[in-house]
Design a protein around this motif. Sequence first.
Motif, short mmCIF file in Angstrom:
data_model
loop_
_atom_site.label_atom_id
_atom_site.label_comp_id
_atom_site.label_asym_id
_atom_site.label_seq_id
_atom_site.Cartn_x
_atom_site.Cartn_y
_atom_site.Cartn_z
N ARG A 1 6.76 -2.26 -1.08
CA ARG A 1 7.84 -1.39 -1.54
C ARG A 1 7.25 -0.28 -2.43
NH1 ARG A 1 12.55 -3.76 -0.09
NH2 ARG A 1 12.52 -6.03 0.26
N ASP A 2 7.75 0.93 -2.24
CA ASP A 2 7.33 2.10 -3.01
C ASP A 2 5.91 2.57 -2.69
OD1 ASP A 2 9.80 2.09 -4.36
OD2 ASP A 2 9.02 0.69 -5.86
N ARG A 3 5.28 1.98 -1.66
CA ARG A 3 3.95 2.45 -1.25
C ARG A 3 3.92 2.57 0.27
NH1 ARG A 3 0.15 2.04 -5.49
NH2 ARG A 3 0.96 0.90 -7.29
N PRO A 4 4.68 3.53 0.83
CA PRO A 4 4.83 3.61 2.28
C PRO A 4 3.56 3.98 3.02
CG PRO A 4 5.81 5.52 1.21
CD PRO A 4 5.46 4.55 0.11
N GLY A 5 2.56 4.57 2.35
CA GLY A 5 1.34 4.94 3.04
C GLY A 5 0.32 3.83 3.16
N VAL A 6 0.61 2.68 2.56
CA VAL A 6 -0.34 1.56 2.58
C VAL A 6 0.18 0.48 3.52
CG1 VAL A 6 -1.49 -0.21 1.20
CG2 VAL A 6 -1.02 2.03 0.20
N GLY A 7 -0.62 0.15 4.53
CA GLY A 7 -0.24 -0.91 5.45
C GLY A 7 -0.75 -2.25 4.97
N VAL A 8 0.01 -3.31 5.22
CA VAL A 8 -0.41 -4.67 4.87
C VAL A 8 -0.08 -5.60 6.03
CG1 VAL A 8 -0.24 -4.41 2.37
CG2 VAL A 8 1.78 -5.11 3.67
N SER A 9 -0.79 -6.70 6.08
CA SER A 9 -0.58 -7.71 7.10
C SER A 9 -0.99 -9.06 6.53
CB SER A 9 -1.39 -7.40 8.36
OG SER A 9 -1.18 -8.35 9.38
N LEU A 10 -0.40 -10.13 7.03
CA LEU A 10 -0.76 -11.47 6.56
C LEU A 10 -0.69 -12.46 7.70
CD1 LEU A 10 2.10 -13.28 6.20
CD2 LEU A 10 2.39 -11.66 4.32
N SER A 11 -1.38 -13.57 7.52
CA SER A 11 -1.43 -14.62 8.54
C SER A 11 -1.75 -15.94 7.87
CB SER A 11 -2.50 -14.29 9.58
OG SER A 11 -2.66 -15.33 10.52
N HIS A 12 -1.25 -17.02 8.44
CA HIS A 12 -1.65 -18.33 7.93
C HIS A 12 -1.78 -19.32 9.08
CE1 HIS A 12 2.67 -19.46 8.07
NE2 HIS A 12 2.90 -18.31 7.48
N VAL B 1 -5.54 -18.95 5.13
CA VAL B 1 -4.70 -17.76 5.12
C VAL B 1 -5.58 -16.51 5.24
CG1 VAL B 1 -2.80 -18.76 3.82
CG2 VAL B 1 -4.71 -17.72 2.58
N ALA B 2 -4.97 -15.42 5.69
CA ALA B 2 -5.67 -14.14 5.78
C ALA B 2 -4.70 -13.04 5.42
CB ALA B 2 -6.22 -13.93 7.18
N ALA B 3 -5.25 -11.93 4.93
CA ALA B 3 -4.44 -10.77 4.58
C ALA B 3 -5.26 -9.52 4.82
CB ALA B 3 -3.99 -10.84 3.12
N ALA B 4 -4.58 -8.41 5.03
CA ALA B 4 -5.25 -7.13 5.21
C ALA B 4 -4.43 -6.04 4.54
CB ALA B 4 -5.45 -6.82 6.68
N ALA B 5 -5.11 -5.01 4.07
CA ALA B 5 -4.45 -3.85 3.48
C ALA B 5 -5.31 -2.63 3.77
CB ALA B 5 -4.28 -4.03 1.97
N GLY B 6 -4.67 -1.49 3.96
CA GLY B 6 -5.43 -0.29 4.25
C GLY B 6 -4.56 0.94 4.32
N PRO B 7 -5.18 2.10 4.50
CA PRO B 7 -4.43 3.34 4.65
C PRO B 7 -3.84 3.42 6.05
CG PRO B 7 -6.76 3.77 4.84
CD PRO B 7 -6.62 2.30 4.53
N GLY B 8 -2.56 3.21 6.19
CA GLY B 8 -1.94 3.18 7.50
C GLY B 8 -1.89 1.77 8.05
N PRO B 9 -1.51 1.62 9.32
CA PRO B 9 -1.30 0.30 9.91
C PRO B 9 -2.55 -0.57 9.92
CG PRO B 9 -0.37 2.03 11.30
CD PRO B 9 -1.21 2.71 10.27
#
Length: 249
Positions: free
Chosen positions: A107-118, A123-131
Amino acid sequence: MRPPAGPAMPVKALPGPDAHHRSRTPLAMVRRTADVLPLLDSVTLAPYERDRAARLPAGERRADYLAAHVLVRVCAARLLDVPPAALMLGQLCEECGGEDHGRPFLRDRPGVGVSLSHARGAVAAAAGPGPVGVDVEDASAAVFDPRVAARVLAPAELAAVRAGPDPAHSFLRLWVRKEALVKVGLATLGGLRGVDLTAPGTPAGWRIADWSSPDGGLIAAAVAHTTPAVDGGTDLSSSRFAYSGEQHA
């Protein structure tokens, strides 16, 4: 491993990165659930996350859910150089419109993409500029199922898996890649057989980073427009990558 489902609804376009975040390298993190749970009190879960966790059976499933939702904040916080507690997560299901599951976003950071998995105990997570997309699977007791493989692998992929020395792990390697692609809208669970990752340059304009734990018990993949850096270490307090695993772009 989740069984293949029917065709998914079209995925909405994701916002592109803004100039402030565009130069940052996407980051993916993979951890054992037990290593992440001690940080639960350091983040602020949204009401929907607390409610969803409370509905899950106490034990492994709830722990994996909570750890994934903690790790995605830790991953994004490291990318953005902010405290994990400062980040508020939301989710939206493009299929049903539900806001307690589906694609995660900050929320409030629309340019940052995130993803998660378990997976079981990981568990795993990802974040970056865009999808970005990430998936992790427990490969410690992997068994090759020809019927499942035939439903989700392209003919060339299936032939390569069958010809390899370890079909179960070869299948999981393709599976985590395809799950990551689903999470950035490049595929649907019902259309995985139409995505051939043995073809050169597939997927065009995207980069996939593979990762395996030293003992081979965990397999993960992350996808973004720029090759993600993968952190599979054990130290969540350090900004250095303690162990990069078997990473292949």
